[in-house]
Design a protein around this motif. Structure first.
Motif, PDB file in Angstrom:
ATOM      1  N   GLY A  25     114.864  55.593  20.052  1.00 37.45           N
ATOM      2  CA  GLY A  25     115.211  55.224  18.728  1.00 37.45           C
ATOM      3  C   GLY A  25     115.872  53.778  18.969  1.00 37.45           C
ATOM      4  N   ILE A  26     115.739  52.997  20.129  1.00 38.12           N
ATOM      5  CA  ILE A  26     116.502  51.885  20.126  1.00 38.12           C
ATOM      6  C   ILE A  26     115.670  50.698  19.553  1.00 38.12           C
ATOM      7  CG2 ILE A  26     117.080  50.044  22.114  1.00 38.12           C
ATOM      8  CD1 ILE A  26     117.631  52.541  23.904  1.00 38.12           C
ATOM      9  N   VAL A 211     115.206  50.612  27.536  1.00 35.11           N
ATOM     10  CA  VAL A 211     113.657  50.194  27.088  1.00 35.11           C
ATOM     11  C   VAL A 211     113.737  50.307  25.461  1.00 35.11           C
ATOM     12  CG1 VAL A 211     111.416  51.332  27.079  1.00 35.11           C
ATOM     13  CG2 VAL A 211     112.802  51.554  29.178  1.00 35.11           C
ATOM     14  N   PRO A 212     113.535  49.514  24.719  1.00 33.94           N
ATOM     15  CA  PRO A 212     113.418  49.240  23.262  1.00 33.94           C
ATOM     16  C   PRO A 212     111.975  50.304  22.857  1.00 33.94           C
ATOM     17  CG  PRO A 212     113.051  47.299  24.018  1.00 33.94           C
ATOM     18  CD  PRO A 212     113.246  48.125  25.297  1.00 33.94           C
ATOM     19  N   ASP A 213     112.145  51.286  22.109  1.00 39.00           N
ATOM     20  CA  ASP A 213     110.874  51.904  21.684  1.00 39.00           C
ATOM     21  C   ASP A 213     110.581  51.748  19.994  1.00 39.00           C
ATOM     22  OD1 ASP A 213     113.312  53.620  21.064  1.00 39.00           O
ATOM     23  OD2 ASP A 213     112.028  55.382  21.055  1.00 39.00           O
ATOM     24  N   ILE A 214     111.497  50.903  19.521  1.00 40.87           N
ATOM     25  CA  ILE A 214     111.080  50.601  18.100  1.00 40.87           C
ATOM     26  C   ILE A 214     111.082  49.254  17.888  1.00 40.87           C
ATOM     27  CG2 ILE A 214     111.786  51.096  15.603  1.00 40.87           C
ATOM     28  CD1 ILE A 214     113.220  53.688  16.326  1.00 40.87           C
ATOM     29  N   THR A 299     116.504  56.609  14.432  1.00 39.87           N
ATOM     30  CA  THR A 299     117.324  56.598  15.393  1.00 39.87           C
ATOM     31  C   THR A 299     118.427  57.719  15.263  1.00 39.87           C
ATOM     32  OG1 THR A 299     116.990  54.348  15.662  1.00 39.87           O
ATOM     33  CG2 THR A 299     119.136  55.252  16.461  1.00 39.87           C
ATOM     34  N   LYS A 300     118.658  57.954  13.822  1.00 35.75           N
ATOM     35  CA  LYS A 300     119.706  59.041  13.631  1.00 35.75           C
ATOM     36  C   LYS A 300     119.040  60.266  13.908  1.00 35.75           C
ATOM     37  CE  LYS A 300     122.486  60.619   9.562  1.00 35.75           C
ATOM     38  NZ  LYS A 300     121.979  61.941   9.704  1.00 35.75           N
TER      39      LYS A 300
END
Length: 481
Positions: A25-26, A211-214, A299-300
């Motif tokens: 969720g980053i 690692v950004p995944d969004i 993310t929440k």
């Protein structure tokens, strides 16, 4: 061997590795911010762990049409209370600007109020009608941003006469409308060796070990070329990681829910790496792109599940009180209409029971793809999360001796981790095998080992059916002696 007399010890590596779980969720967001107000940076990834940190680095304005990154700041930090976010601002005050001709402006109680877009460093102040030498900043006057304005304040002891009623002021102001789609998409400049726009996602892990995944781009994601680049990046972050791109349907042209699937097809939005959203949403007087709110909610939910994407964000509360089009026209969808969008691989918002919730479990590849691994958002994200985690954990094993000890240590540690995920109910089950048919002698000789991971993330309970039947036997049981 050197002579030794006595007792000694030595340590070897633990055979079972402790897994390094990827963050979940980053968000990685590309857009525009009022960096001219804080001397912020252009085309540099900025890690924001909280609202004040992000505002200090990028500035803030409630004019989200001009400054799209501020929309994500407000939603993520204030409405959903989640972090971190990686921001990339492409607005360049040295390039995206226009000159405002000198004019005599009224002094009110020793102050002149200039537009928020005015660039502080470009301001030139002279006496009325532009005569004489220019006054000196910090000696004759000061400049600061406050309340959506650039405020010029006359300083005591300076050379500006107390009786002055007007000052002649010229300045440049930023123009966010000059930012192009190509600048949002970005690339690598061979001459300057600079990386810009979405290409900077590959710089995030080297800079922050995150690692950004969004992937987000509110205000531009509805454009076909931008959406395609977002999808491509989500599929291939640093060449090995994967994530999801959140795309918005263009509600300035697509005003009816039944037209959203037509727009989806026309813009080629059909990948498992894409989550398509319709329409926009509103809280009070603030209008959000649906993708922005979906990102915060995802993310929440991930955080509530131990930083894993094992649970669907669908049927969870959004921070909105209406759904709208780009022009602010309210759109009230009923259950049948929302389900129609879901059946075409589009998520939406539904106010049915308990307030406005996100409604939809499907990625944009649905209904063309019916592979549960691809079309359920939470299942697809779990595969990506496990994949990212495995890469992070076993990267240190690359170039070690390929022997049975290495193979067994990977199998044992992975199985322990997968069993843990199962006990935490993040998986229904999982195991790893080192299969002979997938590891030929020649492959092993060339240093290539293949491990086969079997895993089953839980699907969302998208349909619960209750069968009601009249049972006449209860009549006799209740009424006869």
């Amino acid at each position: 061997m050197a002579f030794y007399h006595g007792v000694k010890t030595r340590q070897i590596e633990t055979s079972v590795s402790t897994p390094v779980t990827a963050g979940s969720g980053i968000a990685f967001v590309v857009g525009t911010a009022p960096v001219h107000t804080v001397s912020g940076k252009t085309n540099v990834p900025i890690l924001g762990n909280n609202y004040s940190e992000a505002v200090a680095a990028l500035g803030y304005s409630d004019d989200w049409e001009k400054y799209s990154l501020c929309e994500v700041m407000y939603s993520h930090y204030k409405l959903y209370g989640v972090s971190p976010v990686i921001f990339v601002n492409v607005l360049d005050p040295t390039k995206h600007k226009k000159t405002v001709a000198a004019a005599d402006l009224e002094l009110t109680e020793g102050k002149v109020y200039l537009p928020f877009e005015a660039i502080k460093s470009s301001v030139v102040v002279k006496a009325k009608t532009g005569t004489g030498e220019a006054y000196t900043i910090e000696t004759d006057y000061d400049l600061f941003y406050d309340g959506g304005k650039l405020v010029l304040e006359v300083l005591d002891g300076g050379t500006i006469p107390e009786a002055a009623t007007k000052l002649n002021i010229a300045y440049d102001e930023v123009d966010p409308s000059m930012v192009t789609d190509a600048e949002i998409i970005g690339g690598f400049n061979v001459e300057t060796k600079e990386t810009t726009g979405f290409e900077l996602i590959d710089k995030v892990f080297p800079l922050f070990s995150i690692v950004p995944d969004i992937i987000l781009c509110p205000g531009w994601s509805h454009k076909a070329e931008v959406a395609a680049i977002m999808s491509s990046k989500a599929q291939n972050i640093n060449g090995i990681f994967e994530g999801k791109a959140l795309i918005d349907v263009d509600t300035s042209s697509t005003k009816h829910y039944a037209d959203a699937p037509v727009w989806k097809k026309a813009n080629n939005i059909n990948a498992k790496t894409q989550i398509l959203c319709f329409p926009m949403c509103k809280l009070g007087e603030k209008i959000f792109h649906m993708s922005t709110q979906v990102a915060g909610l995802m993310t929440k939910v991930d955080i509530e599940n131990g930083d894993s994407p094992c649970e669907s964000p669908s049927n969870k509360l959004l921070q909105i009180n209406s759904t709208v089009l780009a022009d602010g026209t309210e759109v009230a969808l009923d259950l049948q209409q929302a389900n129609f969008l879901n059946s075409n691989g589009i998520v939406t918002a539904l106010n049915f029971i308990g307030g406005f919730v996100l409604w939809g479990n499907e990625t944009a590849c649905f209904p063309a793809s019916t592979d549960v691994k691809d079309y359920f958002i939470c299942v697809s994200r779990m595969f990506g999360w496990v994949s990212n985690s495995v890469i992070l954990t076993y990267w240190s094993k690359i170039d070690n001796k390929l022997n049975r000890r290495l193979i067994d240590s990977i199998i044992d540690s992975l199985n322990i981790w997968l069993n843990g995920l199962t006990s935490e109910e993040k998986l229904l089950g999982g195991r790893v095998e080192f299969r002979d048919e997938e590891n030929s002698t020649t492959a092993l000789m060339s240093g290539k080992a293949t491990f086969h991971i079997y895993m089953t993330p839980p699907s969302p309970a998208k349909e619960l059916e209750f069968i009601l039947e009249y049972d006449a036997n209860y009549v006799a049981a209740a009424l006869k002696a």
